[in-house]
Scaffold this active site. Structure first.
Site, PDB file in Angstrom:
ATOM      1  N   ARG A  59      -1.008-110.298  15.537  1.00 12.79           N
ATOM      2  CA  ARG A  59      -2.447-110.325  15.840  1.00 12.79           C
ATOM      3  C   ARG A  59      -2.687-111.058  17.160  1.00 12.79           C
ATOM      4  O   ARG A  59      -3.643-110.798  17.864  1.00 12.79           O
ATOM      5  CB  ARG A  59      -3.249-110.971  14.702  1.00 12.79           C
ATOM      6  CG  ARG A  59      -4.707-111.179  15.066  1.00 12.79           C
ATOM      7  CD  ARG A  59      -5.685-111.291  13.899  1.00 12.79           C
ATOM      8  NE  ARG A  59      -5.209-112.028  12.763  1.00 12.79           N
ATOM      9  CZ  ARG A  59      -5.116-113.370  12.675  1.00 12.79           C
ATOM     10  NH1 ARG A  59      -5.491-114.123  13.692  1.00 12.79           N
ATOM     11  NH2 ARG A  59      -4.653-113.941  11.594  1.00 12.79           N
ATOM     12  N   TYR A 112     -22.203 -98.305  30.167  1.00 19.14           N
ATOM     13  CA  TYR A 112     -21.675 -97.444  29.100  1.00 19.14           C
ATOM     14  C   TYR A 112     -22.531 -97.631  27.836  1.00 19.14           C
ATOM     15  O   TYR A 112     -22.971 -98.738  27.538  1.00 19.14           O
ATOM     16  CB  TYR A 112     -20.212 -97.835  28.841  1.00 19.14           C
ATOM     17  CG  TYR A 112     -19.582 -97.104  27.699  1.00 19.14           C
ATOM     18  CD1 TYR A 112     -19.203 -95.777  27.830  1.00 19.14           C
ATOM     19  CD2 TYR A 112     -19.372 -97.736  26.471  1.00 19.14           C
ATOM     20  CE1 TYR A 112     -18.623 -95.099  26.767  1.00 19.14           C
ATOM     21  CE2 TYR A 112     -18.796 -97.063  25.410  1.00 19.14           C
ATOM     22  CZ  TYR A 112     -18.426 -95.744  25.561  1.00 19.14           C
ATOM     23  OH  TYR A 112     -17.854 -95.076  24.514  1.00 19.14           O
ATOM     24  N   ASP A 184     -16.604-103.536  34.561  1.00 21.39           N
ATOM     25  CA  ASP A 184     -15.958-102.453  33.805  1.00 21.39           C
ATOM     26  C   ASP A 184     -15.457-101.437  34.835  1.00 21.39           C
ATOM     27  O   ASP A 184     -16.232-100.755  35.488  1.00 21.39           O
ATOM     28  CB  ASP A 184     -16.977-101.820  32.837  1.00 21.39           C
ATOM     29  CG  ASP A 184     -16.369-100.695  31.987  1.00 21.39           C
ATOM     30  OD1 ASP A 184     -15.350-100.105  32.394  1.00 21.39           O
ATOM     31  OD2 ASP A 184     -16.941-100.387  30.926  1.00 21.39           O
ATOM     32  N   LYS A 209      -9.016 -94.204  28.269  1.00 25.29           N
ATOM     33  CA  LYS A 209      -9.353 -93.182  29.253  1.00 25.29           C
ATOM     34  C   LYS A 209      -8.188 -92.970  30.240  1.00 25.29           C
ATOM     35  O   LYS A 209      -7.149 -92.489  29.836  1.00 25.29           O
ATOM     36  CB  LYS A 209     -10.651 -93.573  29.956  1.00 25.29           C
ATOM     37  CG  LYS A 209     -11.761 -94.056  29.003  1.00 25.29           C
ATOM     38  CD  LYS A 209     -12.241 -92.973  28.074  1.00 25.29           C
ATOM     39  CE  LYS A 209     -13.214 -93.471  27.005  1.00 25.29           C
ATOM     40  NZ  LYS A 209     -14.316 -94.284  27.446  1.00 25.29           N
TER      41      LYS A 209
HETATM   42  C1  LIG Z   1     -15.126 -95.185  26.869  1.00 22.73           C
HETATM   43  C2  LIG Z   1     -15.686 -96.304  27.643  1.00 22.73           C
HETATM   44  C3  LIG Z   1     -15.814 -97.578  27.075  1.00 22.73           C
HETATM   45  C4  LIG Z   1     -15.453 -97.857  25.627  1.00 22.73           C
HETATM   46  O1  LIG Z   1     -14.115 -97.662  25.377  1.00 22.73           O
HETATM   47  P1  LIG Z   1     -13.512 -97.293  23.926  1.00 22.73           P
HETATM   48  O2  LIG Z   1     -12.056 -97.345  24.146  1.00 22.73           O
HETATM   49  O3  LIG Z   1     -14.045 -95.961  23.547  1.00 22.73           O
HETATM   50  O4  LIG Z   1     -14.008 -98.348  22.985  1.00 22.73           O
HETATM   51  C5  LIG Z   1     -16.309 -98.594  27.869  1.00 22.73           C
HETATM   52  N1  LIG Z   1     -16.674 -98.381  29.143  1.00 22.73           N
HETATM   53  C6  LIG Z   1     -16.575 -97.169  29.717  1.00 22.73           C
HETATM   54  C7  LIG Z   1     -17.001 -96.998  31.131  1.00 22.73           C
HETATM   55  C8  LIG Z   1     -16.086 -96.096  28.988  1.00 22.73           C
HETATM   56  O5  LIG Z   1     -15.992 -94.890  29.561  1.00 22.73           O
END
Ligand SMILES: *Cc1c(COP(=O)(O)O)cnc(C)c1O
Length: 393
Positions: A59, A112, A184, A209
Site C-alpha cells: 500500500r 477536468y 494537470d 491516458k
Molecule cells: C482522465 C483525466 C483525469 C482523471 O484520470 P482517471 O485516471 O480517469 O482518474 C484527470 N485529468 C485529466 C485532464 C484527464 O483527462
C-alpha cells in the site's frame, strides 16, 4: 539510469530500470507480493523508519510501482514522484492534502470534469474557499491570486476546447502570493510540456491516458518538490488509493514508447486540424497548433509539440453529430483519450453531459462539438475516414 543528460526518449526506456532484477531480467518483474520480509530486525526497523531504502508493504511502496514513479520523476525533471490508483486519486489526494479548512484555492472553470466536481461539490463542504476564474483570463487569475491564496491549480491544454494558459506567468503570480502551483499535465504529456521547468511545484498526470497509451490500465502520478510529494504520499498511504503492481507494469511498459507515440500523434493531429479547418462542413476547429487558435503563441512558448487532442464543431446541430460519428470506421466512440487507437465523442454526451446547454455555451462548447483523440494509425487513413464521413453528410 535516470541521468538527466539523456533525452526524454531514452529516459522513457531506461529510467527506473536499473533495479537489480532477478536472474538478470531486462524488464521489471511484476512484484505481486503484498509484504516484504526481513531476517535482520534492525534492517527492518531502519526501512520502516525510512532510514534505509527498501519495501515494507505494497500500500505504501512496491518495486514495480517504483519503476513507473522513477520514469515520471525523470521525465518531468522532478525531485520526487509518487503514484495513485487513478488520475482522480492523484488529484483528490493532492487537493485534500493541502486544502485543509480555511484555505483558499484559485483555479479555472475548464478543469477536468472530476476535478471540477471536487472544486464545486466537495471542497466547499470542508470550508475551503474555491475561486474559479474564466480559463484564459490571466488578469482575473492574477488578481484573484494576489488577494492571497494557498494553492493555484492549473490545467493546460484544457478539455475539450484546448484552451491554453500561461504556466510561467501564473506560477510567478503564485510565488509572490506564497501559493503552491499544481498543474494537470495529462493532455500535453511530459514529452510536450514540463510544468516544473515553467515554475510549477507539482505536476499531475492521469497515467490512464498518454503514459499508459493503450487503454488497458488505470493510474495516476504526482511529481515535484520532494517535501510536497512526501506530504501527499503520506496522506495516500493512509487513505489507500495506491497503484497496484499489474497496472504499474502496463503503464511503465507503455511509457517506453511514449516519445514515439507522442511525436506521431503531434504530427497527425496538426495535419488533421489543418484538414478540418479547410472543410466546408466544419464550422470550428480547436487545436493549439493552428495559428488561428487564441492560445497559439503561449503554446508555442511553453510546449514542444501541440499534442494529439483536438476538437471540432460540425456546421449544424447535435443531430448532425449523431449522423456523422457512427460513419467513422477508424474511431472508437468512447470516453478517455491518449490511446494508440483513435477515440472520439461529443462532450455533450461525455464529459459535459451533466451541464445544461446554457452552461456549455458559457464554457464555449458548441452543441455540435466532437472531441477527437488522435491515435497512432497512419494519418492518411484517418484523413480518408474523416473525408468519407463528412462527404456523407
Ligand atoms: C482522465 C483525466 C483525469 C482523471 O484520470 P482517471 O485516471 O480517469 O482518474 C484527470 N485529468 C485529466 C485532464 C484527464 O483527462
Amino acid at each position: 539510469m535516470g541521468n538527466s543528460n539523456y533525452k526524454k526518449g531514452t529516459e522513457s526506456v531506461w529510467a527506473g530500470e536499473d533495479e537489480s532484477f532477478t536472474e538478470g531480467a531486462i524488464t521489471s518483474p511484476i512484484v505481486k507480493s503484498v509484504t516484504f520480509s526481513y531476517k535482520d530486525l534492525d534492517e527492518w526497523h531502519d526501512v520502516s523508519l525510512g532510514k534505509k531504502d527498501g519495501y515494507i508493504y505494497s500500500r505504501n511502496t512496491n518495486p514495480t510501482v517504483h519503476v513507473l514513479e522513477e520514469k515520471i520523476r525523470i521525465l518531468e525533471g522532478a525531485e520526487a514522484a509518487t503514484s495513485f490508483a487513478t488520475g482522480m486519486g492523484a488529484i483528490s489526494n493532492t487537493l485534500f492534502t493541502f486544502l485543509t479548512p480555511g484555505k483558499k484555492v484559485v483555479s479555472i472553470k475548464d478543469t477536468y470534469g472530476g476535478t471540477s466536481k471536487i472544486f464545486l461539490d466537495f471542497l466547499p463542504t470542508y470550508n475551503v474557499d474555491v475561486e474559479l476564474c474564466d480559463t484564459t483570463n490571466h488578469e482575473q487569475l492574477e488578481m484573484e491570486i494576489a488577494k492571497g491564496c494557498d494553492l493555484v491549480y492549473l490545467e493546460t491544454p484544457t478539455n475539450p476546447t484546448l484552451k491554453i494558459i500561461d504556466i510561467q506567468r501564473l506560477s510567478f503570480a503564485a510565488k509572490k502570493a506564497g501559493a503552491i502551483v499544481v498543474v494537470d499535465n495529462t493532455f500535453a504529456s511530459p514529452i510536450n510540456q514540463n510544468p516544473i521547468k515553467l515554475g510549477a511545484d507539482l505536476v499531475i498526470h492521469s497515467a490512464t491516458k498518454y503514459l499508459c497509451g493503450h487503454s488497458d490500465a488505470m493510474g495516476g502520478v504526482l511529481a515535484g518538490k520532494k517535501d510536497l510529494v512526501q506530504k501527499v504520499f503520506q496522506f495516500r498511504e493512509i487513505n489507500g488509493a495506491s497503484l497496484q503492481a499489474d497496472p504499474a507494469y502496463l503503464i511503465a511498459r507503455g511509457m517506453k514508447t511514449l516519445e514515439l507515440r507522442i511525436e506521431r500523434q503531434n504530427a497527425s493531429a496538426l495535419k488533421i486540424a489543418q484538414y478540418l479547418k479547410a472543410h466546408s462542413k466544419v464550422s470550428d476547429v480547436f487545436y493549439p497548433g493552428l495559428e488561428t487558435h487564441p492560445g497559439h503563441s503561449i503554446a508555442k512558448e511553453q510546449m514542444r509539440g501541440f499534442g494529439g487532442m483536438l476538437s471540432f464543431a460540425l456546421d449544424g446541430g447535435y443531430e448532425l453529430v449523431k449522423k456523422f460519428l457512427p460513419k467513422l470506421k477508424l474511431v472508437h466512440l468512447a470516453a478517455s483519450l491518449g490511446s494508440v487507437g483513435t477515440l472520439a465523442g461529443p462532450p455533450r454526451t461525455t464529459s459535459h453531459v451533466e451541464l445544461t446547454e446554457e452552461q456549455r455555451k458559457l464554457l464555449g462548447i458548441p452543441e455540435s462539438l466532437i472531441r477527437y483523440s488522435v491515435g497512432i494509425e497512419n494519418v492518411e487513413d484517418l484523413l480518408e475516414d474523416l473525408e468519407s464521413g463528412l462527404a456523407s453528410l
